[in-house]
Design a protein around this motif. Structure first.
Motif, PDB file in Angstrom:
ATOM      1  N   THR A 326       0.848  -1.186   0.000  1.00  0.00           N
ATOM      2  CA  THR A 326       0.000   0.000   0.000  1.00  0.00           C
ATOM      3  C   THR A 326       0.890   1.245   0.000  1.00  0.00           C
ATOM      4  O   THR A 326       2.015   1.215   0.532  1.00  0.00           O
ATOM      5  N   PRO A 327       0.450   2.348  -0.621  1.00  0.00           N
ATOM      6  CA  PRO A 327       1.304   3.542  -0.729  1.00  0.00           C
ATOM      7  C   PRO A 327       1.792   4.101   0.597  1.00  0.00           C
ATOM      8  O   PRO A 327       2.879   4.682   0.666  1.00  0.00           O
ATOM      9  N   ASP A 328       1.013   3.947   1.681  1.00  0.00           N
ATOM     10  CA  ASP A 328       1.459   4.468   2.980  1.00  0.00           C
ATOM     11  C   ASP A 328       2.021   3.367   3.873  1.00  0.00           C
ATOM     12  O   ASP A 328       2.144   3.528   5.086  1.00  0.00           O
ATOM     13  N   PRO A 331       8.083   1.105   4.829  1.00  0.00           N
ATOM     14  CA  PRO A 331       9.119   0.692   3.884  1.00  0.00           C
ATOM     15  C   PRO A 331      10.253  -0.106   4.523  1.00  0.00           C
ATOM     16  O   PRO A 331      11.117  -0.631   3.819  1.00  0.00           O
ATOM     17  N   ASN A 349       9.428  -4.271   2.776  1.00  0.00           N
ATOM     18  CA  ASN A 349       9.039  -2.979   2.212  1.00  0.00           C
ATOM     19  C   ASN A 349       7.616  -3.103   1.674  1.00  0.00           C
ATOM     20  O   ASN A 349       7.387  -3.726   0.645  1.00  0.00           O
ATOM     21  N   ARG A 351       5.796  -0.663   0.553  1.00  0.00           N
ATOM     22  CA  ARG A 351       5.461   0.377  -0.430  1.00  0.00           C
ATOM     23  C   ARG A 351       5.754  -0.039  -1.866  1.00  0.00           C
ATOM     24  O   ARG A 351       5.354   0.647  -2.794  1.00  0.00           O
ATOM     25  N   THR A 352       6.462  -1.119  -2.032  1.00  0.00           N
ATOM     26  CA  THR A 352       6.806  -1.568  -3.380  1.00  0.00           C
ATOM     27  C   THR A 352       6.201  -2.946  -3.642  1.00  0.00           C
ATOM     28  O   THR A 352       5.861  -3.677  -2.720  1.00  0.00           O
ATOM     29  N   GLY A 381       5.647   5.325   8.031  1.00  0.00           N
ATOM     30  CA  GLY A 381       4.494   4.701   7.418  1.00  0.00           C
ATOM     31  C   GLY A 381       3.820   3.746   8.399  1.00  0.00           C
ATOM     32  O   GLY A 381       4.098   3.763   9.606  1.00  0.00           O
TER      33      GLY A 381
END
Length: 393
Positions: A326-328, A331, A349, A351-352, A381
């Protein structure tokens, strides 16, 4: 075991000098010699049906009215180590015929399921060994997701059966997923004793008759296909009207057994037995890997989620952590695999990449609760906790 089987087949053992012992058929021997394929299995649920009556601590009765029959608890009896579903011509529940069945109260998921059964003689009855959520009051409960049919046999064709996997979205709404063997001729008289097995894993289902693999359902299940199910042993009137000249009759089951090899721990539901947290965690609106099972999350540095399976057998397992992308997301969440004090660490991670299972490697683990996976928030995050699995290799 041989003596018990002989008694079940109604064979009298003569003790007179020179008397001949009864012969055991090859099919009967093959049925007894079945069981899960491969190694690493542990039996964790069974009923040998040796009690004088159905164990209502283990089983619900099927009580719905469907097709050409109403299902009655009174039709299900036990004696001589057999569960018998009595099939009758009688007026009940608006129908002219009655059948029945039992449904396990215990909910189970991946593993090897097996029963030994024989169907009735005479057309008009549908006997089956299958997995689906429910208590037997309806075949369309709201929690209906996965249906796996170990065998479905219509007594009008006593050598033919079929195996199926169905995806449901609850309350009788069929999902897009269906795989089936189609009705095929087994070359066996299914009115005699035969053994049926289901090897159900996260990625598919294999179906066995007398220890021989008959069909593999090549599905990649959607989110709704991972839920816990109950075991159903049932016989109802459907298709052509029953042949009244063959009634009363019965379908019988010798036992039901379940073995486990892989172990899942989730953040909620039946598989949350080994899940704990420290720090501040909240429910997330994001879906987890199972239907109606959202993940939890924390944005606080040092907050930790831990999954601790109860491994019933020592052995080599590959360990996976379910990642939520998820974007938030966090990481740099810290992952820790503890194998009885031997610790392997890594970083996740969120975020990726995409959501899915992330392998933490394969190790040899002892039985018991000495293995654990933990996920700790870095404070950058929000970290998400869903599930882990230990897959036998």
């Amino acid at each position: 075991m041989w003596m018990r089987n002989a008694q079940r087949m109604g064979v009298a053992l003569l003790c007179l000098t020179g008397a001949l012992l009864p012969q055991v058929s090859a099919a009967d021997t093959a049925a007894e010699a079945a069981g899960p394929p491969g190694t690493g299995w542990t039996q964790v649920f069974a009923d040998e049906f040796t009690a004088a009556a159905v164990d209502t601590a283990k089983w619900n009765h099927r009580t719905d009215v469907k097709a050409n029959s109403a299902q009655r608890p009174q039709n299900v009896t036990q004696s001589g180590g057999l569960l018998t579903i009595n099939l009758k011509q009688e007026s009940y529940g608006g129908k002219s015929f009655t059948g029945g069945g039992v449904i396990s109260k215990k909910k189970l998921r991946y593993g090897y399921y097996e029963t030994r059964a024989k169907i009735n003689d005479g057309a008009g009855w549908h006997t089956s060994f299958w997995l689906m959520a429910g208590d037997g009051s309806t075949t369309y409960p709201a929690e209906q997701r996965t249906e796996i049919d170990g065998f479905e046999t219509d007594s009008i064709n006593p050598t033919r059966t079929m195996h199926n996997v169905h995806g449901w979205e609850g309350s009788g709404v069929h999902g897009p997923l269906t795989y089936g063997s189609g009705t095929y001729d087994t070359g066996l008289d299914l009115r005699q004793w035969h053994t049926y097995g289901i090897d159900w894993s996260e990625s598919g289902a294999k179906f066995y008759v007398d220890g021989t693999l008959k069909y593999t359902a090549p599905y990649t299940p959607g989110q709704w296909m991972h839920d816990y199910t109950n075991v159903w042993l049932t016989s109802i009137a459907t298709g052509s009207l029953p042949d009244a000249s063959k009634l009363p009759s019965s379908a019988q089951f010798d036992y039901v057994r379940y073995w486990q090899r892989d172990y899942y721990v989730d953040n909620d539901g039946p598989a949350a037995y080994g899940f704990t947290t420290s720090g501040t965690w909240q429910p997330s609106a994001l879906d987890g890997w199972t239907k109606d099972s959202p993940v939890v999350y924390s944005c606080t540095a040092g907050a930790k989620a831990t999954w601790r399976p109860t491994l019933r057998a020592a052995g080599s397992y590959e360990v996976f952590l379910r990642k939520t992308a998820t974007p938030d997301g966090d990481p740099a969440a810290a992952v820790r695999l503890d194998n009885n004090g031997s610790v392997t660490t890594s970083t996740l991670n969120e975020r990726t990449g995409s959501s899915g299972w992330t392998s933490l490697g394969t190790q040899t683990f002892a039985s018991g609760t000495t293995a654990a996976v933990s996920l700790t928030a870095s404070g950058t995050g929000c970290v998400h906790a869903d599930a882990v699995k230990f897959v036998r290799r």
